[in-house]
Design a protein around this motif. Structure first.
Motif, PDB file in Angstrom:
ATOM      1  N   ASP A  39      -5.828   6.474 -10.279  1.00 50.17           N
ATOM      2  CA  ASP A  39      -6.392   7.760 -10.599  1.00 50.17           C
ATOM      3  C   ASP A  39      -5.717   8.748  -9.657  1.00 50.17           C
ATOM      4  N   ALA A  40      -5.628  10.000 -10.075  1.00 49.14           N
ATOM      5  CA  ALA A  40      -4.969  10.986  -9.233  1.00 49.14           C
ATOM      6  C   ALA A  40      -5.900  12.164  -9.025  1.00 49.14           C
ATOM      7  N   ARG A  41      -5.977  12.619  -7.772  1.00 47.83           N
ATOM      8  CA  ARG A  41      -6.732  13.841  -7.513  1.00 47.83           C
ATOM      9  C   ARG A  41      -5.812  14.879  -6.909  1.00 47.83           C
ATOM     10  N   PRO A  42      -5.904  16.130  -7.417  1.00 42.73           N
ATOM     11  CA  PRO A  42      -5.018  17.179  -6.907  1.00 42.73           C
ATOM     12  C   PRO A  42      -5.192  17.309  -5.396  1.00 42.73           C
ATOM     13  N   ARG A  43      -4.112  17.473  -4.738  1.00 41.68           N
ATOM     14  CA  ARG A  43      -4.060  17.675  -3.291  1.00 41.68           C
ATOM     15  C   ARG A  43      -4.576  16.482  -2.484  1.00 41.68           C
ATOM     16  N   VAL A  44      -4.868  15.371  -3.159  1.00 40.21           N
ATOM     17  CA  VAL A  44      -5.275  14.167  -2.430  1.00 40.21           C
ATOM     18  C   VAL A  44      -4.234  13.082  -2.668  1.00 40.21           C
ATOM     19  N   GLY A  45      -3.960  12.875  -3.940  1.00 43.00           N
ATOM     20  CA  GLY A  45      -2.951  11.871  -4.242  1.00 43.00           C
ATOM     21  C   GLY A  45      -3.493  10.793  -5.151  1.00 43.00           C
ATOM     22  N   TYR A  46      -2.772   9.715  -5.242  1.00 41.65           N
ATOM     23  CA  TYR A  46      -3.133   8.605  -6.113  1.00 41.65           C
ATOM     24  C   TYR A  46      -4.004   7.613  -5.373  1.00 41.65           C
ATOM     25  N   PHE A  47      -4.981   7.070  -6.060  1.00 44.78           N
ATOM     26  CA  PHE A  47      -5.741   5.964  -5.466  1.00 44.78           C
ATOM     27  C   PHE A  47      -5.980   4.900  -6.528  1.00 44.78           C
ATOM     28  N   TYR A  48      -6.267   3.735  -6.018  1.00 45.56           N
ATOM     29  CA  TYR A  48      -6.442   2.562  -6.888  1.00 45.56           C
ATOM     30  C   TYR A  48      -7.869   2.538  -7.410  1.00 45.56           C
ATOM     31  N   THR A  49      -8.000   2.381  -8.715  1.00 48.68           N
ATOM     32  CA  THR A  49      -9.339   2.449  -9.299  1.00 48.68           C
ATOM     33  C   THR A  49     -10.089   1.133  -9.181  1.00 48.68           C
ATOM     34  N   GLY A  50      -9.332   0.059  -8.972  1.00 51.08           N
ATOM     35  CA  GLY A  50     -10.008  -1.239  -8.915  1.00 51.08           C
ATOM     36  C   GLY A  50     -10.381  -1.723 -10.298  1.00 51.08           C
ATOM     37  N   GLY A  93      -3.554   4.036  -0.442  1.00 54.02           N
ATOM     38  CA  GLY A  93      -4.158   5.163  -1.132  1.00 54.02           C
ATOM     39  C   GLY A  93      -5.315   5.755  -0.360  1.00 54.02           C
ATOM     40  N   PRO A  94      -5.650   7.057  -0.527  1.00 60.37           N
ATOM     41  CA  PRO A  94      -4.890   7.961  -1.378  1.00 60.37           C
ATOM     42  C   PRO A  94      -3.521   8.283  -0.793  1.00 60.37           C
ATOM     43  N   ILE A  95      -2.565   8.356  -1.693  1.00 64.90           N
ATOM     44  CA  ILE A  95      -1.186   8.559  -1.262  1.00 64.90           C
ATOM     45  C   ILE A  95      -0.506   9.461  -2.290  1.00 64.90           C
ATOM     46  N   THR A  96       0.364  10.357  -1.817  1.00 66.86           N
ATOM     47  CA  THR A  96       1.021  11.284  -2.747  1.00 66.86           C
ATOM     48  C   THR A  96       2.165  10.591  -3.492  1.00 66.86           C
ATOM     49  N   GLY A  97       2.553  11.175  -4.605  1.00 68.68           N
ATOM     50  CA  GLY A  97       3.673  10.651  -5.385  1.00 68.68           C
ATOM     51  C   GLY A  97       4.956  10.639  -4.552  1.00 68.68           C
ATOM     52  N   GLU A  98       5.148  11.726  -3.795  1.00 68.85           N
ATOM     53  CA  GLU A  98       6.288  11.827  -2.869  1.00 68.85           C
ATOM     54  C   GLU A  98       6.386  10.605  -1.983  1.00 68.85           C
ATOM     55  N   ASN A  99       5.253  10.324  -1.407  1.00 72.28           N
ATOM     56  CA  ASN A  99       5.145   9.247  -0.444  1.00 72.28           C
ATOM     57  C   ASN A  99       5.434   7.879  -1.056  1.00 72.28           C
ATOM     58  N   ILE A 100       4.919   7.684  -2.269  1.00 68.83           N
ATOM     59  CA  ILE A 100       5.199   6.428  -2.972  1.00 68.83           C
ATOM     60  C   ILE A 100       6.701   6.326  -3.226  1.00 68.83           C
ATOM     61  N   ALA A 101       7.279   7.444  -3.684  1.00 70.59           N
ATOM     62  CA  ALA A 101       8.712   7.472  -3.984  1.00 70.59           C
ATOM     63  C   ALA A 101       9.528   7.125  -2.740  1.00 70.59           C
ATOM     64  N   ASP A 102       9.143   7.703  -1.607  1.00 73.64           N
ATOM     65  CA  ASP A 102       9.827   7.411  -0.341  1.00 73.64           C
ATOM     66  C   ASP A 102       9.832   5.917  -0.050  1.00 73.64           C
ATOM     67  N   ARG A 103       8.670   5.330  -0.173  1.00 74.46           N
ATOM     68  CA  ARG A 103       8.547   3.905   0.155  1.00 74.46           C
ATOM     69  C   ARG A 103       9.408   3.025  -0.743  1.00 74.46           C
ATOM     70  N   LEU A 104       9.653   3.520  -1.951  1.00 72.88           N
ATOM     71  CA  LEU A 104      10.477   2.735  -2.870  1.00 72.88           C
ATOM     72  C   LEU A 104      11.933   3.204  -2.867  1.00 72.88           C
ATOM     73  N   SER A 105      12.217   4.189  -2.014  1.00 73.19           N
ATOM     74  CA  SER A 105      13.549   4.799  -1.982  1.00 73.19           C
ATOM     75  C   SER A 105      13.983   5.271  -3.364  1.00 73.19           C
ATOM     76  N   LEU A 106      13.078   5.929  -4.021  1.00 73.64           N
ATOM     77  CA  LEU A 106      13.385   6.505  -5.335  1.00 73.64           C
ATOM     78  C   LEU A 106      12.998   7.976  -5.314  1.00 73.64           C
ATOM     79  N   THR A 107      13.438   8.703  -6.342  1.00 72.09           N
ATOM     80  CA  THR A 107      13.015  10.098  -6.402  1.00 72.09           C
ATOM     81  C   THR A 107      11.674  10.184  -7.114  1.00 72.09           C
TER      82      THR A 107
END
Lengths: 208, 208
Positions: free
Chosen positions: A50-61, A18-32
């Motif tokens: 947590d998600a930030r627009p144009r940044v992606g998802y990050f882990y809140t800890g 993270g930060p990583i986009t939803g697309e990117n997470i999906a790719d890594r899991l081979s899912l849509t």
């Protein structure tokens, strides 16, 4: 809240990348992206991500949800124990009391000349002894202490909550944390109601 | 985990009407079943609701998620306090020690003849006094007690965690729970590290 395997995987991915986009997470899991959407929504709502627009998802800890109870159930004595204060069995009651005040503890552990646990001195033991109108510097602590095997002990690998339950059930302030040796128990720590009170406060402060 | 207003509404509806079908919940909110689906999924996963086929949704009564922390933050002293043990200020140290043993407490509260709080006697105060080689039945407790205003008190409406923090910060075992009266503080309870340890154990046992 129980997470599915896939949700756990997502958390791991975001933690590491993270930060990583939803697309990117999906790719890594081979899912849509669409397949992942509900999972991401749940993880975000639950406070894991947590998600930030144009940044992606990050882990809140954040330790989301009843992870807190899960965490609490897994705490071990060694993570919270204090340093033990010991005296030898031939020390006088007077000196034991002085040690208790100097070290500012409520319980002393008594060891023999091989440094193995033989007894416990509570404040109550010391008050009782000092009421007797005897010369406290003449009485050795082994006369008044609670002795093995009437002592409740724990080990550093024990669960914190089991130790807490022992304190409540046995109505004592402190348990010696011991390590088994060939000829007896070595005292390596103490765990007290003060430690437990600190854990309670720390649960909410989130600093555990 | 923060719930949306709609999710809170759904929980309320299920609490009052459960078991209830998704259709039925949607009707009551004038929404479509499809709109509600993600909310119901989240509430079910988080453990607030449970669903049985052909029966519908029902409220689990579980405190989901960090509701636990939320709950913990809201606990008040009055829900966990113990009965106070008091002595009057002219009682002898000897009698105070006897009371402490009989009542099996670690701290005594000292009141004046109007029953207002004037002091606190810890086990340490009593040990210190009894080391002095004096006749304990001749010394009144007001000579050795910690006195107002050097006493930390709380009220029954105070948050439990604030009381716990006071115990840690002030390094004491117990706080008197007081009620303000015209001429002083009436002692109505005591809250101790034992109470805090019980709360910790109870959090996991789910019996709070």
């Amino acid at each position: 809240m129980e997470l599915s395997d896939r949700q756990e995987q997502i958390i791991e991915i975001v933690k590491e990348n993270g930060p990583i986009t939803g697309e990117n997470i999906a790719d890594r899991l081979s899912l849509t992206r669409a397949t992942l959407r509900p999972d991401l929504a749940i993880l975000t709502m639950a406070g894991f991500l947590d998600a930030r627009p144009r940044v992606g998802y990050f882990y809140t800890g954040k330790t989301g949800s009843e992870l807190l109870t899960e965490k609490l159930k897994k705490f071990k004595v060694k993570e919270f124990q204090s340093i033990p204060v010991v005296v030898t069995e031939d020390v006088s009651v007077y000196d034991a009391i002085t040690t208790m005040f100097l070290e500012d503890v409520g319980t002393l552990f008594v060891v023999n000349n091989q440094s193995y646990l033989v007894g416990v001195l509570s404040r109550k033991d010391l008050i009782r002894a000092s009421m007797g109108n005897q010369d406290l510097s003449e009485i050795p602590v082994h006369i008044i202490m609670t002795r093995m095997p009437n002592i409740t002990v724990c080990t550093k690998e024990d669960l914190l909550l089991e130790a807490a339950q022992q304190l409540i059930e046995k109505q004592i302030d402190s348990l010696p944390v011991v390590q088994e040796k060939e000829n007896g128990l070595e005292v390596v720590g103490r765990i007290t109601k003060t430690n437990m009170t600190k854990v309670l406060v720390g649960l909410v402060r989130d600093d555990l």
